[in-house]
Design a protein around this motif. Structure first.
Motif, short mmCIF file in Angstrom:
data_model
loop_
_atom_site.label_atom_id
_atom_site.label_comp_id
_atom_site.label_asym_id
_atom_site.label_seq_id
_atom_site.Cartn_x
_atom_site.Cartn_y
_atom_site.Cartn_z
N ARG A 129 -20.30 -2.68 25.08
CA ARG A 129 -21.60 -2.06 24.81
C ARG A 129 -21.66 -1.42 23.44
O ARG A 129 -22.66 -0.82 23.06
CB ARG A 129 -21.89 -1.01 25.89
CG ARG A 129 -22.06 -1.61 27.28
CD ARG A 129 -22.43 -0.54 28.30
NE ARG A 129 -22.62 -1.11 29.63
CZ ARG A 129 -22.96 -0.40 30.70
NH1 ARG A 129 -23.14 0.92 30.58
NH2 ARG A 129 -23.10 -0.99 31.87
N GLU A 130 -20.56 -1.58 22.70
CA GLU A 130 -20.54 -1.00 21.37
C GLU A 130 -21.48 -1.77 20.44
O GLU A 130 -21.69 -2.96 20.60
CB GLU A 130 -19.11 -1.02 20.81
CG GLU A 130 -18.13 -0.23 21.64
CD GLU A 130 -16.71 -0.38 21.10
OE1 GLU A 130 -16.56 -0.96 20.01
OE2 GLU A 130 -15.77 0.10 21.77
N GLU A 131 -22.03 -1.07 19.47
CA GLU A 131 -22.97 -1.69 18.55
C GLU A 131 -22.28 -2.27 17.32
O GLU A 131 -22.93 -2.72 16.39
CB GLU A 131 -24.03 -0.66 18.11
CG GLU A 131 -24.91 -0.18 19.26
CD GLU A 131 -26.00 0.75 18.78
OE1 GLU A 131 -26.06 1.01 17.56
OE2 GLU A 131 -26.77 1.24 19.62
N GLU A 132 -20.96 -2.28 17.33
CA GLU A 132 -20.21 -2.81 16.20
C GLU A 132 -20.47 -4.30 16.07
O GLU A 132 -20.50 -5.06 17.05
CB GLU A 132 -18.72 -2.55 16.42
CG GLU A 132 -17.87 -2.94 15.23
CD GLU A 132 -16.40 -2.70 15.48
OE1 GLU A 132 -15.59 -3.03 14.59
OE2 GLU A 132 -16.06 -2.18 16.56
N ALA A 133 -20.66 -4.76 14.83
CA ALA A 133 -20.96 -6.17 14.57
C ALA A 133 -19.76 -7.04 14.92
O ALA A 133 -18.60 -6.64 14.74
CB ALA A 133 -21.34 -6.36 13.12
N LEU A 134 -20.05 -8.25 15.40
CA LEU A 134 -19.00 -9.18 15.79
C LEU A 134 -18.23 -9.70 14.57
O LEU A 134 -17.02 -9.85 14.60
CB LEU A 134 -19.61 -10.36 16.55
CG LEU A 134 -18.66 -11.32 17.25
CD1 LEU A 134 -17.82 -10.59 18.27
CD2 LEU A 134 -19.45 -12.45 17.91
N PHE A 135 -18.95 -9.97 13.47
CA PHE A 135 -18.35 -10.42 12.22
C PHE A 135 -18.84 -9.53 11.08
O PHE A 135 -19.94 -8.97 11.14
CB PHE A 135 -18.73 -11.88 11.92
CG PHE A 135 -18.03 -12.88 12.78
CD1 PHE A 135 -16.77 -13.34 12.44
CD2 PHE A 135 -18.63 -13.39 13.93
CE1 PHE A 135 -16.11 -14.29 13.22
CE2 PHE A 135 -17.99 -14.32 14.72
CZ PHE A 135 -16.73 -14.77 14.37
N GLY A 136 -18.03 -9.46 10.03
CA GLY A 136 -18.37 -8.61 8.89
C GLY A 136 -19.64 -9.04 8.18
O GLY A 136 -20.35 -8.21 7.62
N HIS A 137 -19.96 -10.35 8.21
CA HIS A 137 -21.15 -10.81 7.48
C HIS A 137 -22.45 -10.28 8.10
O HIS A 137 -23.47 -10.24 7.42
CB HIS A 137 -21.18 -12.34 7.43
CG HIS A 137 -21.41 -13.00 8.76
ND1 HIS A 137 -20.39 -13.44 9.56
CD2 HIS A 137 -22.55 -13.28 9.44
CE1 HIS A 137 -20.89 -13.97 10.66
NE2 HIS A 137 -22.19 -13.89 10.62
#
Length: 606
Positions: A322-330
């Motif tokens: 449920r974290e809002e951290e992006a899956l990839f840096g781009h």
């Protein structure tokens, strides 16, 4: 082969093309040439999106009308975009030079041909000599569509059947999105594909631990140690270290006021560099625009959020958390307006976003098309700028149209398979009977007499025959057929039953299938066993009206002795009975059948 052709001139200052050919390029496809010579193949397994680039050369051959092509669903989607992009870039040459309509182009004759061979000698020709059959014009849009129609896509982990004989399964290779290794299961053999790599085969030495066979010696090394060796993430650590070095070089170029061009066609490498360069720029507090200029860029990037099954476990966990951290840096770079995706250099909005110094990614690894050519014309004379190339490119030949070149060039190798030093530990775990190994690495992993497996060595464009590695095979029996059997016990361990069935091959397994109509099933016994009682056989023959008797000099029937029965009517015959066999001697077929029927009545049989 694109390196042998000069890019389309962009004006008066178009560099020194030297011996490079100024014409519509031809492409090098030894696989298509070999397949055409062999008259086609039954099936093609594609392991990567970049492997799709040469596929239409094969599928447009007349002999490929019934060939089946298997590729993962994701690799097919990315591969189609890459093929479309190659055709779009190729059209620049066609618009400038026009189509070749008179058969072989002029440059394939006389002096031009020798120049081409000279240019290609260190790139693609290898041991092909003067054979230019693999050199062929690029496929057309109809060829591409025909190729995709002939392609059967396979989902992640899906098992498909080829011609009822082989079961094919694609598993992630861990190298690129959609890239796979194939396992092939059949009734007589199973195979698995595996990419083998090393940074530079020419630099392999005695200290490189290449194909280290110390693990195979009988010195107490157990399977756990093999697994431990294979489980080390040193390959990944080296890859991250390599990417970090590339990012530091990019950072140094940006700090000096230079721009960076990265013409690499592998999506996984692009994502990895984007991931780390964003961290590098952030830690250095540098705000530099990053451009990805490709007709397929936006669509290819969008795949990264739609294929969780191809991601590594940490990214899968991140995706479903449920974290809002992006899956990839781009993703963050796009949100922050630091990464821009444009199909062309002349795209609407690019000029407004353009600012130097900058970092540009493009899919033209040949440096002969569109974006790469334009930017190299602009940046090649400035030593502050940086060009990042994948190792294996002939830098001198590739940069020939852009001389004199002061631009810095960084050649990099990226992870593309298992390290050679891990081959033997892997084989020790898998315990195969047969290993197919690249011919060019034969000297580093030679076949040894005491090796627990045998080797076959393959090379490009050559056909090799794979022997059956199983002398026997398993046959399946459907439940309804099994319950219909009437077995007779031979001894405590073995029972035998009679079965009338057909042998079918289905999903890579042999199966015995009973016919629906069993009405013609004969009650005649087909198999007999056990010792023959001479007295009982004499009585059975006499009951059938056969005149017979024991010869006067015949043994009295002591255990282990041979006995005989002499038959005088309806035909002359002799039956000899020994402990291990019974033989009927008779020239008359009718009499023989009567004797056999009598013999069957006193034997165990089915």
């Amino acid at each position: 082969a694109l390196a042998a052709f000069a890019p389309v001139p962009l004006g008066a200052d178009c560099g020194d093309a030297g011996d490079l050919i100024r014409a519509v390029p031809y492409y090098w496809s030894p696989a298509a040439a070999a397949a055409a010579k062999a008259g086609g193949v039954d099936a093609v397994l594609v392991s990567s999106a970049t492997g799709m680039l040469g596929l239409p050369f094969l599928t447009r051959l007349p002999s490929f009308a019934n060939t089946k092509v298997y590729v993962t669903e994701l690799a097919a989607r990315i591969g189609k975009l890459m093929m479309g992009e190659l055709m779009e870039m190729h059209s620049e040459f066609v618009r400038y030079y026009g189509l070749d309509t008179d058969g072989s182009p002029k440059w394939m004759q006389g002096e031009k041909l020798h120049k081409l061979l000279s240019s290609l000698q260190n790139i693609v020709i290898e041991d092909e000599g003067m054979d230019l059959a693999p050199l062929m014009p690029l496929y057309s849009a109809p060829n591409l569509e025909e190729c995709m129609r002939k392609t059967q896509t396979v989902k992640y982990g899906e098992e498909v059947c080829f011609n009822g004989m082989l079961m094919l399964k694609a598993s992630s290779s861990g190298l690129e999105l959609g890239n796979c290794v194939w396992s092939i299961k059949g009734p007589r053999a199973n195979f698995s594909s595996l990419n083998v790599m090393d940074e530079n085969n020419e630099n392999l030495g005695e200290n490189a631990m290449v194909c280290d066979d110390s693990l195979l010696r009988a010195d107490g090394v157990d399977e756990d140690e093999y697994v431990q060796c294979l489980s080390k993430n040193d390959d990944i650590a080296e890859e991250i270290e390599r990417i970090s070095f590339i990012c530091s070089c990019i950072s140094d170029a940006i700090k000096s006021g230079g721009s960076v061009l990265i013409p690499i066609g592998r999506l996984g490498v692009i994502l990895l560099i984007l991931e780390h360069i964003s961290e590098t720029l952030l830690s250095s507090n540098m705000k530099v625009p990053i451009f990805m200029i490709s007709d397929a860029a936006e669509k290819i990037i969008s795949f990264t959020n739609a294929v969780p099954e191809w991601l590594c476990k940490p990214r899968q966990e991140k995706l479903f958390s449920r974290e809002e951290e992006a899956l990839f840096g781009h993703v963050e770079l796009l949100k922050e307006g630091r990464l821009f995706l444009f199909p062309h250099l002349y795209s609407k909005g690019l000029l407004a976003a353009w600012k130097e110094p900058c970092i540009v990614f493009c899919l033209d690894w040949s440096l002969r098309h569109s974006t790469a050519v334009h930017l190299l014309r602009r940046w090649h004379a400035d030593k502050r700028n940086l060009l990042v190339l994948e190792q294996g490119v002939d830098t001198e030949l590739t940069l020939k149209p852009f001389t004199p070149a002061a631009i810095q060039v960084l050649e990099c190798s990226f992870l593309s398979g298992i390290k050679v030093r891990k081959v033997n530990p892997l084989l020790a775990v898998l315990k195969p009977k047969l290993v197919l190994f690249p011919e060019e690495l034969k000297s580093w992993c030679p076949s040894k007499e005491d090796a627990p497996w045998s080797y076959l060595y393959y090379s490009k464009g050559k056909t090799i025959e794979i022997p059956n590695i199983r002398e026997d095979f398993v046959v399946g029996l459907p439940t309804d057929v099994a319950f219909g059997l009437q077995p007779r016990q031979l001894d405590k361990a073995i029972a035998i039953a009679r079965l009338r069935a057909k042998l079918h091959l289905s999903k890579g397994q042999y199966v015995l299938v009973a016919p629906k109509d069993q009405s013609d099933e004969s009650n005649r016994q087909l198999l007999h066993w056990g010792a023959v009682d001479a007295g009982r056989l004499l009585s059975a023959l006499q009951e059938k009206g056969i005149e017979c008797a024991f010869p006067a000099d015949n043994d009295d029937g002591s255990a282990g002795c041979e006995r005989s029965i002499l038959i005088t009517s309806p035909g002359e015959a002799l039956v000899k009975m020994a402990p291990d066999r019974t033989v009927i001697y008779c020239d008359d077929e009718s009499t023989t059948k009567q004797i056999y029927d009598a013999l069957s009545s006193v034997c165990n049989g089915i």
